[in-house]
Design an enzyme around this catalytic site. Structure first.
Site, PDB file in Angstrom:
ATOM      1  N   SER A   1       0.873  -1.184   0.000  1.00  0.00           N
ATOM      2  CA  SER A   1       0.000   0.000   0.000  1.00  0.00           C
ATOM      3  C   SER A   1       0.904   1.227   0.000  1.00  0.00           C
ATOM      4  CB  SER A   1      -0.922  -0.006   1.220  1.00  0.00           C
ATOM      5  OG  SER A   1      -0.194   0.099   2.417  1.00  0.00           O
TER       6      SER A   1
ATOM      7  N   HIS B   1      -3.423  -6.030   2.788  1.00  0.00           N
ATOM      8  CA  HIS B   1      -2.536  -7.054   3.351  1.00  0.00           C
ATOM      9  C   HIS B   1      -3.237  -8.364   3.646  1.00  0.00           C
ATOM     10  CE1 HIS B   1       0.371  -3.674   4.846  1.00  0.00           C
ATOM     11  NE2 HIS B   1       0.380  -3.839   3.543  1.00  0.00           N
TER      12      HIS B   1
ATOM     13  N   GLN C   1      -6.337  -1.533   7.517  1.00  0.00           N
ATOM     14  CA  GLN C   1      -5.209  -2.406   7.195  1.00  0.00           C
ATOM     15  C   GLN C   1      -4.542  -3.031   8.424  1.00  0.00           C
ATOM     16  OE1 GLN C   1      -2.214  -1.260   3.952  1.00  0.00           O
ATOM     17  NE2 GLN C   1      -1.030  -0.825   5.800  1.00  0.00           N
ATOM     18  N   GLU C   2      -4.363  -2.238   9.501  1.00  0.00           N
ATOM     19  CA  GLU C   2      -3.555  -2.731  10.621  1.00  0.00           C
ATOM     20  C   GLU C   2      -4.164  -2.375  11.973  1.00  0.00           C
ATOM     21  OE1 GLU C   2       0.511  -1.355  10.129  1.00  0.00           O
ATOM     22  OE2 GLU C   2       0.388  -1.661   7.971  1.00  0.00           O
TER      23      GLU C   2
ATOM     24  N   GLU D   1       1.581  -9.379   7.192  1.00  0.00           N
ATOM     25  CA  GLU D   1       2.474  -8.959   8.262  1.00  0.00           C
ATOM     26  C   GLU D   1       2.364  -9.860   9.488  1.00  0.00           C
ATOM     27  OE1 GLU D   1       2.017  -4.715   8.814  1.00  0.00           O
ATOM     28  OE2 GLU D   1       2.968  -4.318   6.876  1.00  0.00           O
TER      29      GLU D   1
ATOM     30  N   ASP E   1      -3.554   1.516  11.875  1.00  0.00           N
ATOM     31  CA  ASP E   1      -3.171   2.061  10.572  1.00  0.00           C
ATOM     32  C   ASP E   1      -4.264   1.680   9.579  1.00  0.00           C
ATOM     33  OD1 ASP E   1      -2.198   2.961   8.199  1.00  0.00           O
ATOM     34  OD2 ASP E   1      -0.450   1.632   8.128  1.00  0.00           O
TER      35      ASP E   1
ATOM     36  N   GLU F   1      -2.579   6.037  12.296  1.00  0.00           N
ATOM     37  CA  GLU F   1      -1.729   6.331  11.130  1.00  0.00           C
ATOM     38  C   GLU F   1      -2.602   6.360   9.873  1.00  0.00           C
ATOM     39  OE1 GLU F   1       1.408   3.422  10.810  1.00  0.00           O
ATOM     40  OE2 GLU F   1       1.427   3.574   8.628  1.00  0.00           O
TER      41      GLU F   1
ATOM     42  N   ASP G   1       1.852   8.440   6.910  1.00  0.00           N
ATOM     43  CA  ASP G   1       2.691   7.457   6.207  1.00  0.00           C
ATOM     44  C   ASP G   1       2.606   7.747   4.705  1.00  0.00           C
ATOM     45  OD1 ASP G   1       3.893   5.225   5.084  1.00  0.00           O
ATOM     46  OD2 ASP G   1       2.328   3.829   5.670  1.00  0.00           O
TER      47      ASP G   1
ATOM     48  N   LYS H   1      10.079   5.047   6.920  1.00  0.00           N
ATOM     49  CA  LYS H   1      10.435   3.856   6.139  1.00  0.00           C
ATOM     50  C   LYS H   1      11.592   4.237   5.215  1.00  0.00           C
ATOM     51  CE  LYS H   1       5.684   2.031   5.686  1.00  0.00           C
ATOM     52  NZ  LYS H   1       4.461   2.187   4.860  1.00  0.00           N
TER      53      LYS H   1
ATOM     54  N   HIS I   1       8.720  -1.206   9.270  1.00  0.00           N
ATOM     55  CA  HIS I   1       8.997  -2.202   8.225  1.00  0.00           C
ATOM     56  C   HIS I   1       8.109  -1.920   7.012  1.00  0.00           C
ATOM     57  CE1 HIS I   1       5.338  -4.845   9.417  1.00  0.00           C
ATOM     58  NE2 HIS I   1       5.087  -3.569   9.533  1.00  0.00           N
ATOM     59  N   ARG I   2       8.203  -2.784   5.972  1.00  0.00           N
ATOM     60  CA  ARG I   2       7.239  -2.806   4.877  1.00  0.00           C
ATOM     61  C   ARG I   2       6.496  -4.140   4.934  1.00  0.00           C
ATOM     62  NH1 ARG I   2       7.520   1.777   1.523  1.00  0.00           N
ATOM     63  NH2 ARG I   2       5.333   1.150   1.316  1.00  0.00           N
ATOM     64  N   SER I   3       5.394  -4.214   4.214  1.00  0.00           N
ATOM     65  CA  SER I   3       4.663  -5.488   4.225  1.00  0.00           C
ATOM     66  C   SER I   3       5.467  -6.596   3.540  1.00  0.00           C
ATOM     67  CB  SER I   3       3.287  -5.320   3.590  1.00  0.00           C
ATOM     68  OG  SER I   3       3.383  -4.670   2.342  1.00  0.00           O
TER      69      SER I   3
ATOM     70  N   LYS J   1       7.217  -0.171  14.478  1.00  0.00           N
ATOM     71  CA  LYS J   1       6.208  -1.175  14.106  1.00  0.00           C
ATOM     72  C   LYS J   1       6.840  -2.119  13.104  1.00  0.00           C
ATOM     73  CE  LYS J   1       3.576   0.635  10.173  1.00  0.00           C
ATOM     74  NZ  LYS J   1       2.241   0.741   9.569  1.00  0.00           N
TER      75      LYS J   1
HETATM   76  P1  PGA Z   1       3.143  -1.308   3.047  1.00  0.00           P
HETATM   77  O1  PGA Z   1       2.282  -1.214   4.376  1.00  0.00           O
HETATM   78  O2  PGA Z   1       4.513  -1.726   3.399  1.00  0.00           O
HETATM   79  O3  PGA Z   1       2.371  -2.328   2.241  1.00  0.00           O
HETATM   80  O4  PGA Z   1       3.111   0.063   2.420  1.00  0.00           O
HETATM   81  C1  PGA Z   1       2.780  -0.711   5.573  1.00  0.00           C
HETATM   82  C2  PGA Z   1       2.041   0.530   6.011  1.00  0.00           C
HETATM   83  O5  PGA Z   1       1.109   1.019   5.352  1.00  0.00           O
HETATM   84  O6  PGA Z   1       2.397   1.090   7.044  1.00  0.00           O
HETATM   85 ZN    ZN Z   2       0.848   2.798   6.861  1.00  0.00          ZN
END
Ligand code: PGA
Ligand code: ZN
Length: 422
Positions: A40, A154, A162-163, A204, A242, A283, A310, A335, A363-365, A386
């Site tokens: 994403s 994800h 998403q999170e 994740e 997030d 986030e 982000d 990131k 991190h990244r996914s 995270k």
């Molecule tokens: P991504 O997701 O690594 O797929 O971008 C992580 C996030 O959105 O924080």
């Molecule tokens: Zn994010």
């Protein structure tokens, strides 16, 4: 001096190609770096170079980026004297020549930058986190934010957010925070299977149950925290979200659990969540294109909850400076591959500190076993990291690195108490 570079096309945690970069020092010692990759992604991120050859990995091969490291970048850096990492990164940015690192590839450049940071740490005979600590900053072990329920891009479920993360802010040490994360994760698995939900995992490592409303997930998290014997809230285990709202923002509306919400409806929904549940951080609560909404969200919830950009900020120092000036949010997600070099990442973090903005290293996914970001989180002293669930090798590599750093020295654990941090 860098003696040589060697990149290879390897797999990331989603089974897609990425780069592993090995850097050789003149005395024969070697350091490595693994390049992460998002799903994403923000539209203003530095650009990954992918081959686009449909006969290999569905077009996602990285052989051209690998060749750029092995040929052009190696020719650029090998044998040349660099005084510090900033000098290496400057040379990479200059050689690439584009604003988005699209020519050599941000994936190629960030791998070399991360490996170079490790090389300087080795030459200085200090751990990476110490090499990454800016002058005047106190390193600390960050509060781990464990992503225990996955949705959005994800996971294949109906969950739009998403999170859903748990953050043991009140733990007495990093090791105890990791223990709390793993115990709550186990309690949550029990809860989900007890209620008849599948306990398969998302990208994740969090569970990906067929739950639609974010509030239903939040209720279950509070129960799982309690079941595991912890106190839900800022002095025990808090919750961070997030939503990654850019992914469910279409035609000027936020599409959540079958509803079409305006920006102000969405803000009201968050306000209700913050009142009802121990959510301490949100986030990407709004889309990356909804800057006016971000300003209203910040006016409304500032002081009650951390508001992290982000996709909105993409770790870019100039975009972060703009957001600080416009009061859009009060924290930045960090990131390394979003901006493409370690030096620019450190500059973004410096601007945040100067403005009293909090930072959460991430991190990244799509990940590798490289634990670089654990050292970055410690060295920057930002107090937050995270890196997914307390499960799956590429995620636990980072948490385990934090445990090792804690065991080796006596660094403080916990949230940084400064402007912008609650
Ligand atoms: P991504 O997701 O690594 O797929 O971008 C992580 C996030 O959105 O924080
Ligand atoms: Zn994010």
């Amino acid at each position: 001096t860098i003696a040589g570079l060697k990149a290879a096309e390897v797999l990331d945690s989603r089974g897609r190609p990425t780069l592993a970069v090995t850097l050789r020092l003149p005395d024969g010692r070697q350091v490595r770096a693994g390049v992460p990759s998002g799903a994403s992604t923000g539209s203003r991120e530095a650009v990954e170079l992918r081959d686009g050859d449909p006969h290999r990995y569905g077009g996602k091969g990285v052989l051209r980026a690998v060749a750029n490291v092995n040929e052009e970048i190696e020719n650029l850096v090998a044998g040349r004297r660099f005084v510090d990492l900033a000098a290496v990164d400057r040379a990479l940015i200059q050689a690439d020549g584009t604003a988005t690192k699209a020519r050599l590839g941000a994936n190629a450049i960030v791998g070399v930058s991360m490996a170079a940071a490790r090389a300087f740490a080795v030459l200085a005979d200090e751990p990476l986190w110490r090499y990454l600590t800016p002058a005047g900053v106190l390193p600390r072990l960050p509060v781990p934010h464990f992503n225990v329920v996955n949705g959005g891009m994800h996971a294949p479920n109906r969950l739009d957010f998403q999170e859903f993360m748990i953050a043991p802010r009140g733990a007495p040490s990093l090791a105890e925070a990791v223990r709390a994360g793993a115990e709550v994760y186990a309690a949550l698995r029990g809860q989900l299977s007890g209620k008849g939900f599948a306990t398969g995992l998302g990208d994740e490592g969090g569970f990906a149950p067929e739950i639609e409303a974010p509030e239903d997930v939040l209720s279950m998290l509070v129960e799982a925290i309690t079941d595991a014997g912890y106190e839900p809230g800022p002095h025990g285990v808090a919750i961070a979200l997030d939503p990654a709202a850019s992914e469910f923002y279409r035609d000027g509306r936020y599409h959540v659990a079958g509803e079409r919400l305006t920006t102000d409806d969405m803000i009201a929904r968050y306000e209700a969540m913050v009142e009802r549940f121990p959510v301490w951080s949100i986030e990407d609560g709004l889309a990356e294109s909804d800057w006016d909404g971000w300003v209203r969200l910040t006016e409304r919830l500032q002081g009650r909850v951390q508001l992290v950009g982000d996709d909105l900020l993409v770790t870019n120092p100039d975009i972060v400076a703009d957001a600080i000036a416009r009061k859009a949010g009060n924290a930045a997600l960090i990131k390394v591959n979003q901006v493409g070099t370690v030096t620019e990442t450190l500059e973004t973090m410096r601007r945040c500190r100067a403005a009293g903005w909090a930072q959460m290293v991430s991190h990244r996914s799509g990940e590798t076993e490289d634990a670089f970001i654990a050292d970055l989180a410690v060295g920057s002293g930002c107090g937050q990291l995270k890196t997914g669930a307390p499960a799956r090798g590429e995620r636990v590599a980072k948490y385990n690195r934090l445990i090792e750093i804690e065991a080796a020295g006596n660094l403080p654990y916990g949230p940084r108490r400064a402007g912008g941090d609650l």
